[in-house]
Design a protein around this motif. Structure first.
Motif, short mmCIF file in Angstrom:
data_model
loop_
_atom_site.label_atom_id
_atom_site.label_comp_id
_atom_site.label_asym_id
_atom_site.label_seq_id
_atom_site.Cartn_x
_atom_site.Cartn_y
_atom_site.Cartn_z
N ALA A 110 0.83 -1.20 0.00
CA ALA A 110 0.00 0.00 0.00
C ALA A 110 0.87 1.26 0.00
CB ALA A 110 -0.93 0.01 1.21
N ASN A 111 2.18 1.09 0.24
CA ASN A 111 3.09 2.24 0.27
C ASN A 111 3.79 2.49 -1.05
OD1 ASN A 111 2.60 2.88 2.98
ND2 ASN A 111 4.14 1.42 3.71
N GLY A 112 3.84 1.46 -1.92
CA GLY A 112 4.57 1.66 -3.15
C GLY A 112 4.71 0.38 -3.96
N VAL A 113 5.53 0.45 -5.01
CA VAL A 113 5.68 -0.67 -5.92
C VAL A 113 7.13 -0.76 -6.38
CG1 VAL A 113 5.07 0.75 -7.93
CG2 VAL A 113 4.75 -1.73 -8.04
N ARG A 114 7.59 -1.98 -6.64
CA ARG A 114 8.94 -2.19 -7.16
C ARG A 114 8.83 -3.02 -8.43
NH1 ARG A 114 14.31 -5.26 -4.84
NH2 ARG A 114 12.92 -7.06 -5.02
N PHE A 115 9.49 -2.56 -9.50
CA PHE A 115 9.37 -3.24 -10.79
C PHE A 115 10.67 -3.13 -11.57
CE2 PHE A 115 7.81 1.09 -11.06
CZ PHE A 115 8.45 1.61 -12.18
N SER A 116 10.82 -4.04 -12.53
CA SER A 116 11.99 -4.06 -13.40
C SER A 116 11.74 -3.14 -14.59
CB SER A 116 12.26 -5.49 -13.88
OG SER A 116 13.35 -5.52 -14.76
N THR A 117 12.76 -2.38 -14.98
CA THR A 117 12.58 -1.42 -16.07
C THR A 117 13.90 -1.12 -16.76
OG1 THR A 117 11.82 0.82 -16.62
CG2 THR A 117 12.87 0.52 -14.48
N ARG A 118 13.80 -0.69 -18.01
CA ARG A 118 14.97 -0.19 -18.74
C ARG A 118 15.08 1.33 -18.63
NH1 ARG A 118 13.49 -4.45 -22.34
NH2 ARG A 118 15.19 -5.96 -22.61
N GLN A 119 14.05 1.94 -18.04
CA GLN A 119 14.05 3.39 -17.87
C GLN A 119 15.22 3.83 -16.98
OE1 GLN A 119 11.64 5.39 -19.24
NE2 GLN A 119 12.39 7.32 -18.42
N ALA A 120 15.92 4.88 -17.40
CA ALA A 120 17.09 5.36 -16.65
C ALA A 120 16.65 6.28 -15.51
CB ALA A 120 18.05 6.10 -17.59
N GLU A 150 18.16 -0.51 -7.99
CA GLU A 150 19.03 -1.66 -7.76
C GLU A 150 19.24 -2.42 -9.07
OE1 GLU A 150 17.53 -2.94 -3.29
OE2 GLU A 150 16.39 -3.61 -5.05
N ALA A 151 20.31 -3.18 -9.12
CA ALA A 151 20.54 -4.04 -10.27
C ALA A 151 19.49 -5.14 -10.29
CB ALA A 151 21.93 -4.64 -10.20
N ASP A 152 19.03 -5.50 -11.49
CA ASP A 152 18.08 -6.61 -11.64
C ASP A 152 18.88 -7.90 -11.78
OD1 ASP A 152 16.21 -8.48 -12.40
OD2 ASP A 152 15.12 -7.13 -13.73
N PRO A 153 18.81 -8.78 -10.80
CA PRO A 153 19.62 -10.01 -10.85
C PRO A 153 19.23 -10.95 -11.99
CG PRO A 153 18.02 -10.12 -9.06
CD PRO A 153 17.97 -8.73 -9.59
N ASP A 154 18.03 -10.76 -12.55
CA ASP A 154 17.56 -11.64 -13.62
C ASP A 154 17.82 -11.09 -15.02
OD1 ASP A 154 16.53 -13.45 -11.73
OD2 ASP A 154 14.69 -12.25 -11.54
N ASN A 155 18.23 -9.82 -15.09
CA ASN A 155 18.46 -9.20 -16.41
C ASN A 155 19.45 -8.05 -16.27
OD1 ASN A 155 18.27 -7.83 -18.89
ND2 ASN A 155 16.16 -8.51 -19.19
N ALA A 156 20.62 -8.22 -16.84
CA ALA A 156 21.68 -7.22 -16.70
C ALA A 156 21.34 -5.92 -17.41
CB ALA A 156 23.00 -7.78 -17.23
N ASP A 157 20.40 -5.95 -18.36
CA ASP A 157 20.03 -4.75 -19.11
C ASP A 157 18.96 -3.92 -18.41
OD1 ASP A 157 21.80 -5.45 -21.13
OD2 ASP A 157 20.27 -6.64 -22.19
N ARG A 158 18.44 -4.43 -17.29
CA ARG A 158 17.35 -3.73 -16.61
C ARG A 158 17.75 -3.45 -15.16
NH1 ARG A 158 12.57 -4.71 -19.68
NH2 ARG A 158 11.26 -4.17 -17.91
#
Length: 212
Positions: A110-120, A150-158
């Motif tokens: 309810a405080n926020g969201v965390r997601f993987s992205t290529r956005q800088a 943070e770095a995405d451990p599943d995708n180095a490009d994201r």
């Protein structure tokens, strides 16, 4: 931590249709005010506006017999209401089109969201979020601030962007907390069932036919 804070901080992994766009400081306040118009209130607003519009049409017929000035004023009000109806319909269409946004796996509370992205993104960036929780078709919008990258451990490009909600309607937050509590209950039930299965399996393994 209070019970309310605990409920708000509880986080689950969720299938979400998510879109976002950067918001500059000048637009931040304007978008906060626009949060008053959301999917939760669209249906009621449309119904109420349609009823008022019909009532004004009746009054216009009678008003022309009494005063042209009064009739002209009512006609202006009626046009304003028609414009509002059009805006409500447009909002419904926009939310319907949102179902075409790809589904992504996110962590949400309810405080926020965390997601993987290529956005800088950089810490402190402000964004306008549109979210649709697939499980119960719950759509809402929020203004958020990037608080961690943070770095995405599943995708180095994201990268993983943690966004804290800074603007969200109370009704939407309450519904989100209710949804999260439901997911929490499901998780507890699943864990309990798994524990019972493990315990039963262990008991069966330890059981000796000679004990009969």
């Amino acid at each position: 931590m209070s019970d309310g804070n605990k409920r708000a901080a509880f986080r689950v992994t969720e299938a979400i249709r998510l879109s976002f766009q950067p918001v500059d400081d000048d637009d931040w306040v304007n978008r906060l005010s626009l949060l008053a118009i959301t999917a939760a209130s669209v249906h009621n607003a449309k119904s109420a506006v349609a009823d008022v519009s019909l009532d004004i049409q009746r009054k216009l017929i009678a008003a022309h017999r009494v005063s042209e000035t009064l009739a002209s004023t009512l006609e202006l009000l009626n046009r304003k209401i028609d414009t509002l109806v059009d805006q409500v319909v447009a909002l419904q269409q926009q939310q319907g089109e949102f179902t075409e946004v790809p589904i992504r796996t996110c962590e949400i509370s309810a405080n926020g969201v965390r997601f993987s992205t290529r956005q800088a993104f950089t810490k402190g960036d402000k964004i306008h979020l549109k979210l649709l929780l697939v499980a119960d078709a719950f759509y809402f919008e929020a203004l958020g601030e990037v608080v961690r990258i943070e770095a995405d451990p599943d995708n180095a490009d994201r990268r993983l962007a943690a966004v804290r909600f800074r603007g969200i309607r109370e009704a939407d937050k309450d519904r989100l907390i209710k949804h999260l509590l439901g997911r929490q209950s499901e998780t507890i039930r699943a864990q309990r069932k798994q524990l019972e299965e493990v315990t039963d399996a262990q008991a069966d393994a330890d059981f000796d036919d000679d004990d009969i």
